[in-house]
Design an enzyme around this catalytic site. Structure first.
Site, PDB file in Angstrom:
ATOM      1  N   LYS A  85       0.816  -1.014  -0.042  1.00 61.55           N
ATOM      2  CA  LYS A  85      -0.116   0.003   0.067  1.00 61.55           C
ATOM      3  C   LYS A  85       0.736   1.301   0.039  1.00 61.55           C
ATOM      4  O   LYS A  85       0.752   2.112  -0.832  1.00 61.55           O
ATOM      5  CB  LYS A  85      -0.993   0.164   1.301  1.00 61.55           C
ATOM      6  CG  LYS A  85      -2.043  -1.207   1.188  1.00 61.55           C
ATOM      7  CD  LYS A  85      -2.947  -1.172   2.186  1.00 61.55           C
ATOM      8  CE  LYS A  85      -4.085  -2.442   1.954  1.00 61.55           C
ATOM      9  NZ  LYS A  85      -4.672  -2.806   3.284  1.00 61.55           N
ATOM     10  N   GLN A 118      -4.491  -1.469   9.396  1.00 66.35           N
ATOM     11  CA  GLN A 118      -4.663  -2.807   8.715  1.00 66.35           C
ATOM     12  C   GLN A 118      -5.351  -3.827   9.968  1.00 66.35           C
ATOM     13  O   GLN A 118      -4.798  -3.885  10.775  1.00 66.35           O
ATOM     14  CB  GLN A 118      -3.364  -3.483   8.501  1.00 66.35           C
ATOM     15  CG  GLN A 118      -3.166  -4.708   7.492  1.00 66.35           C
ATOM     16  CD  GLN A 118      -3.834  -4.624   6.239  1.00 66.35           C
ATOM     17  OE1 GLN A 118      -4.030  -3.519   5.714  1.00 66.35           O
ATOM     18  NE2 GLN A 118      -4.227  -5.731   5.933  1.00 66.35           N
ATOM     19  N   ASP A 139     -10.792   3.493   4.084  1.00 63.17           N
ATOM     20  CA  ASP A 139     -11.256   1.974   3.964  1.00 63.17           C
ATOM     21  C   ASP A 139     -12.608   1.745   3.836  1.00 63.17           C
ATOM     22  O   ASP A 139     -13.320   0.842   3.583  1.00 63.17           O
ATOM     23  CB  ASP A 139     -10.819   1.232   5.225  1.00 63.17           C
ATOM     24  CG  ASP A 139      -9.449   0.314   4.832  1.00 63.17           C
ATOM     25  OD1 ASP A 139      -9.490  -0.229   4.027  1.00 63.17           O
ATOM     26  OD2 ASP A 139      -8.753  -0.097   5.885  1.00 63.17           O
TER      27      ASP A 139
HETATM   28  N1  GUN Z   1      -7.258  -6.561   6.027  1.00 63.69           N
HETATM   29  C1  GUN Z   1      -7.789  -7.456   4.978  1.00 63.69           C
HETATM   30  N2  GUN Z   1      -8.316  -6.657   3.922  1.00 63.69           N
HETATM   31  C2  GUN Z   1      -8.131  -5.251   4.493  1.00 63.69           C
HETATM   32  C3  GUN Z   1      -8.614  -4.222   3.875  1.00 63.69           C
HETATM   33  O1  GUN Z   1      -9.205  -3.827   2.922  1.00 63.69           O
HETATM   34  N3  GUN Z   1      -8.348  -3.048   4.943  1.00 63.69           N
HETATM   35  C4  GUN Z   1      -7.635  -3.221   6.147  1.00 63.69           C
HETATM   36  N4  GUN Z   1      -7.574  -1.921   6.859  1.00 63.69           N
HETATM   37  N5  GUN Z   1      -7.500  -4.485   6.683  1.00 63.69           N
HETATM   38  C5  GUN Z   1      -7.619  -5.352   5.800  1.00 63.69           C
END
Ligand code: GUN
Length: 284
Positions: free
Chosen positions: A53, A97, A120
């Site tokens: 990311k 995350q 998100d």
């Molecule tokens: N863990 C798995 N997929 C995601 C996501 O799209 N965002 C976040 N913050 N954590 C995740």
């Protein structure tokens, strides 16, 4: 005839070029899009995701910070860090995350992120906005799946869509986005009886269960669009999806590969949400 491949890398490249160009415009106005990514603990998959990311931000010219904390971090310290980022004008998006360690309540953490920085789309305010049909930030994975459908001009209105998996991150928001686009939507979960009866009825089948290769070719309608959200590591080290690609590809009309399907699109839509947050901050 084998299905057409829905290549998330190719589509991401096109979209990321547009995002970079829009990012340059907002940067020239003094607002460089900025994303803060927080990870707690040493989950190896999470470590890879957060690095990807941050790298994606760098590639499109965004500002990014990666804050990596030990598994010992307390909830109060994490909430304090989020409060600081909420007030930081160089940060337009904050991503924590998941999963978080068990001693930290994920809901409290997600609700602490300012909704206008919740790229998100997990904050209850953004989830509610999506439910009433006025989404602000769409959760990145379902948003990426919708872009994949848009890219092939798939006629969603009136189509039968079946989603296997009912998580807050993928299944539920995916259902709402498809419903809003006019599909007739069924959400299946781990207790669904006769799963194949539902999946075989789907013009659009989205699978997000975390169970490797659980949807086989005989569970798919001929010509369907199959979108595989799963990423599973097999004992031989190879990655595979929740769909058994080798049997599904002869039945489906279109199919996403794993890797290289939905995965890159999730990150692309995170960039899009961060860009839009920065544009709003710059009142563009
Ligand atoms: N863990 C798995 N997929 C995601 C996501 O799209 N965002 C976040 N913050 N954590 C995740």
């Amino acid at each position: 005839m084998p299905a057409q491949l829905l290549d998330g890398n190719i589509l991401s490249k096109k979209l990321r070029a547009k995002i970079a160009a829009r990012g340059a415009i907002v940067t020239a106005k003094g607002v460089r899009p900025g994303l803060a990514v927080i990870v707690v603990g040493d989950n190896p998959a999470s470590q890879i995701y957060v690095r990807n990311k941050v790298k994606a931000c760098e590639d499109v010219g965004f500002h990014s910070v990666l804050e990596s904390f030990s598994v010992e971090l307390g909830e109060a310290e994490l909430l304090a860090r989020i409060a600081t980022l909420n007030a930081d004008p160089s940060i337009h998006g904050i991503l924590v995350q998941l999963p978080l360690p068990e001693h930290i309540a994920s809901e409290r953490v997600l609700e602490a992120i300012a909704p206008q920085k919740d790229v998100d789309g997990f904050h209850i305010a953004n989830a509610g906005a999506l439910m009433v049909g006025h989404p602000q930030f769409k959760p990145c994975t379902p948003y990426g799946c919708m872009k994949i459908l848009e890219n092939i001009d798939y006629p969603i209105r009136g189509a039968r869509a079946v989603i296997v998996g009912a998580s807050n991150i993928v299944g539920k928001p995916m259902a709402l986005l498809l419903l809003q686009a006019g599909a007739t939507v069924t959400i299946c979960n781990s207790k669904t009886r006769d799963l194949a009866h539902h999946t075989k009825d789907a013009d659009i089948l989205v699978v997000a269960t975390g169970k490797a290769k659980m949807i086989t070719g005989d569970m798919i309608k001929t010509g369907a669009v199959v979108i595989d959200v799963g990423i599973n590591r097999m004992p031989d080290g190879k990655l595979c999806g929740d769909v058994d690609f080798d049997t599904a590809k002869y039945i489906a009309g279109w199919i996403t590969p794993v890797p290289g399907g939905v995965g890159p699109m999730t990150i692309t839509m995170l960039l899009m949400n961060t860009l839009e947050a920065a544009e709003k901050a710059a009142k563009l």
